[in-house]
Enzyme design. Structure first.
Site, short mmCIF file in Angstrom:
data_model
loop_
_atom_site.label_atom_id
_atom_site.label_comp_id
_atom_site.label_asym_id
_atom_site.label_seq_id
_atom_site.Cartn_x
_atom_site.Cartn_y
_atom_site.Cartn_z
N ARG A 178 1.74 -19.07 2.48
CA ARG A 178 1.90 -18.74 1.28
C ARG A 178 1.81 -20.00 0.41
NH1 ARG A 178 1.87 -15.04 3.30
NH2 ARG A 178 3.62 -13.59 4.13
N SER A 227 9.12 -10.01 -0.78
CA SER A 227 10.04 -10.97 -0.19
C SER A 227 10.48 -12.07 -1.13
CB SER A 227 9.31 -11.82 0.84
OG SER A 227 9.30 -10.85 1.99
N GLU A 297 9.76 -17.65 -2.69
CA GLU A 297 8.25 -17.22 -2.69
C GLU A 297 7.87 -16.64 -4.04
OE1 GLU A 297 7.04 -14.86 0.69
OE2 GLU A 297 5.78 -13.84 -0.23
C1 LIG Z 1 6.87 -4.06 -2.50
C2 LIG Z 1 6.06 -5.54 -2.28
C3 LIG Z 1 5.89 -5.78 -1.02
C4 LIG Z 1 5.17 -6.95 -0.84
N1 LIG Z 1 4.65 -7.51 0.25
C5 LIG Z 1 4.16 -8.81 0.48
C6 LIG Z 1 3.83 -8.95 1.90
O1 LIG Z 1 3.86 -8.38 2.78
N2 LIG Z 1 2.99 -10.24 1.98
C7 LIG Z 1 2.90 -10.88 0.99
O2 LIG Z 1 2.20 -12.11 1.18
N3 LIG Z 1 3.20 -10.58 -0.30
C8 LIG Z 1 3.88 -9.65 -0.48
N4 LIG Z 1 4.69 -9.31 -1.67
C9 LIG Z 1 4.02 -10.08 -3.06
C10 LIG Z 1 2.97 -9.75 -3.72
O3 LIG Z 1 2.46 -8.68 -3.70
C11 LIG Z 1 1.88 -10.94 -3.44
O4 LIG Z 1 2.28 -12.35 -3.34
C12 LIG Z 1 0.42 -10.66 -4.14
O5 LIG Z 1 -0.55 -11.40 -3.36
C13 LIG Z 1 0.71 -11.14 -5.70
O6 LIG Z 1 -0.42 -10.49 -6.29
P1 LIG Z 1 -0.37 -10.15 -7.65
O7 LIG Z 1 -1.80 -9.74 -8.08
O8 LIG Z 1 0.77 -9.48 -8.20
O9 LIG Z 1 -0.02 -11.63 -8.21
P2 LIG Z 1 0.81 -12.04 -9.64
O10 LIG Z 1 2.36 -11.63 -9.33
O11 LIG Z 1 0.24 -11.37 -10.90
O12 LIG Z 1 0.78 -13.61 -9.53
C14 LIG Z 1 1.41 -14.35 -8.81
C15 LIG Z 1 0.89 -15.89 -8.92
O13 LIG Z 1 -0.44 -15.95 -8.79
C16 LIG Z 1 -0.90 -16.46 -10.12
N5 LIG Z 1 -2.24 -15.72 -10.19
C17 LIG Z 1 -2.43 -14.27 -10.24
N6 LIG Z 1 -3.69 -14.08 -10.08
C18 LIG Z 1 -4.38 -15.21 -10.39
C19 LIG Z 1 -5.84 -15.54 -10.39
N7 LIG Z 1 -6.60 -14.68 -10.40
N8 LIG Z 1 -5.87 -16.87 -10.58
C20 LIG Z 1 -4.92 -17.82 -10.65
N9 LIG Z 1 -3.71 -17.68 -10.54
C21 LIG Z 1 -3.54 -16.13 -10.49
C22 LIG Z 1 -0.05 -15.96 -11.26
O14 LIG Z 1 -0.23 -16.67 -12.32
C23 LIG Z 1 1.28 -16.23 -10.35
O15 LIG Z 1 1.85 -17.65 -10.47
C24 LIG Z 1 5.19 -7.90 -2.10
C25 LIG Z 1 5.56 -7.27 -3.17
C26 LIG Z 1 6.01 -6.07 -3.23
C27 LIG Z 1 6.67 -5.76 -4.58
#
Ligand SMILES: Cc1cc2nc3c(=O)[nH]c(=O)nc-3n(C[C@H](O)[C@H](O)[C@H](O)COP(=O)(O)OP(=O)(O)OC[C@H]3O[C@@H](n4cnc5c(N)ncnc54)[C@H](O)[C@@H]3O)c2cc1C
Length: 305
Positions: A178, A227, A297
């Site tokens: 992460r 998480s 996280e």
């Molecule tokens: C039901 C559920 C299950 C999940 N399971 C997992 C899992 O198994 N494993 C896991 O690792 N995560 C999991 N997650 C967490 C999440 O889905 C991941 O961390 C995912 O990678 C976040 O992506 P996002 O596009 O939603 O990012 P966002 O939530 O939109 O952003 C997260 C961070 O990244 C930054 N960011 C986003 N896009 C960019 C970009 N293009 N350039 C620079 N910065 C950026 C944002 O500013 C923020 O700081 C889960 C979440 C949920 C709701």
């Protein structure tokens, strides 16, 4: 109410409206899977990469930017965020060539996984079960089921705060659990992956197994962010929180899930403050009982008291 800060010259953002969609005071609760968070001072969805470059050049350096994917790992304060939120969902092209796949930041990880399966490419099956976008997946080095983004990532195109584009090889990003090293205030615009050939049927079967394991162990019917804490070395945050007696504990409209103690769910009326209070409570009690610091996280963006 948006955080009170000295108003910067308000004219800078006007040209952004011609480069995509621009809103002021957009509620971030609509753009995060937790369903909480106050207004973004400016909320911009660039129509394409060129529009994004131009916007970065127009936005004064003293104004922070907040890249937004699916908001599935983001907690925004109830008072909102004084920043230019950049929603990357219109950057959603996907290109396949042999075992190489390049995806723009706004491609959903689930779509990426589906396309890879269709073309018999293995290594990113886990993405079928993670609700974020490719950009957010890279920034978080997302992973589960013994796979993570860094296993297959080859390079990323990153836009610096100035609007300049830079390409990084994955091994320059010091990726670990992460964790990714990227320049401050930069935006991942696209990412290239190298996968392995395998049978589409077997890939789909692995994805099905992962989905069903997840739905039987996690509270997916209620708004959450996955998480909440990273697993400390050699242990599990969920085990520690449960052992601390906090499984099912609630504050306001937020609850530590009674199905999975590393999830906080919004039971309908939660505020960001409720969720943060639960996060701090879990950290405090786990520290008192086990001398272990739980590190969030979930990305707590903006300003917190
Ligand atoms: C039901 C559920 C299950 C999940 N399971 C997992 C899992 O198994 N494993 C896991 O690792 N995560 C999991 N997650 C967490 C999440 O889905 C991941 O961390 C995912 O990678 C976040 O992506 P996002 O596009 O939603 O990012 P966002 O939530 O939109 O952003 C997260 C961070 O990244 C930054 N960011 C986003 N896009 C960019 C970009 N293009 N350039 C620079 N910065 C950026 C944002 O500013 C923020 O700081 C889960 C979440 C949920 C709701």
């Amino acid at each position: 109410m948006i955080p009170s800060q000295a108003e910067t010259d308000d004219a800078w953002h006007m040209p952004l409206a011609a480069l995509g969609s621009l809103r002021e005071g957009e509620s971030m609760a609509r753009h995060t899977t937790l369903g909480v968070g106050g207004p973004a001072r400016w909320f911009f969805r660039p129509a394409n990469r060129a529009a994004l470059v131009r916007a970065m050049q127009l936005c004064p350096a003293e104004i922070g930017i907040l890249p937004l994917g699916r908001g599935s790992n983001m907690l925004v304060p109830d008072i909102g965020i004084y920043a230019l939120v950049v929603d990357l969902s219109e950057l959603n092209e996907l290109y396949l060539e042999g075992c190489m796949v390049r995806a723009e930041a706004g491609v959903r990880m689930s779509r990426f996984a589906r396309q890879c399966a269709e073309h018999g490419l293995s290594g990113c099956e886990f993405m079928a079960t993670v609700p974020g976008d490719i950009g957010g997946g890279v920034v978080m080095n997302a992973g589960c089921f013994s796979q993570q983004v860094s296993d297959t990532l080859k390079s990323v195109d990153v836009m610096l705060r100035s609007g300049e584009m830079v390409e990084f090889d994955a091994d320059e990003l010091e990726m670990s659990y992460r964790h990714v090293e990227l320049p401050n205030q930069s935006i991942v615009v696209s990412a290239s992956f190298e996968l392995r050939p395998d049978s589409p049927d077997q890939i789909r079967e692995r994805m099905r197994t992962m989905r069903s394991r997840r739905s039987s162990t996690q509270p997916l019917a209620q708004p959450n962010c996955g998480s909440v804490f990273k697993n400390p070395e050699g242990d599990h945050a969920a085990r520690l929180i449960e052992a601390a007696g906090l499984k099912g504990f609630s504050i306001g409209g937020a609850r530590i899930s009674s199905q999975h103690a590393n999830f906080i769910v919004n039971e309908g009326e939660a505020s960001s403050a409720d969720i943060v209070e639960l996060i701090r409570r879990a950290q405090r009690v786990v520290k008192e009982k086990f001398e272990i610091e739980l590190e969030p996280e979930v990305r707590m963006v903006g300003e917190w008291m």
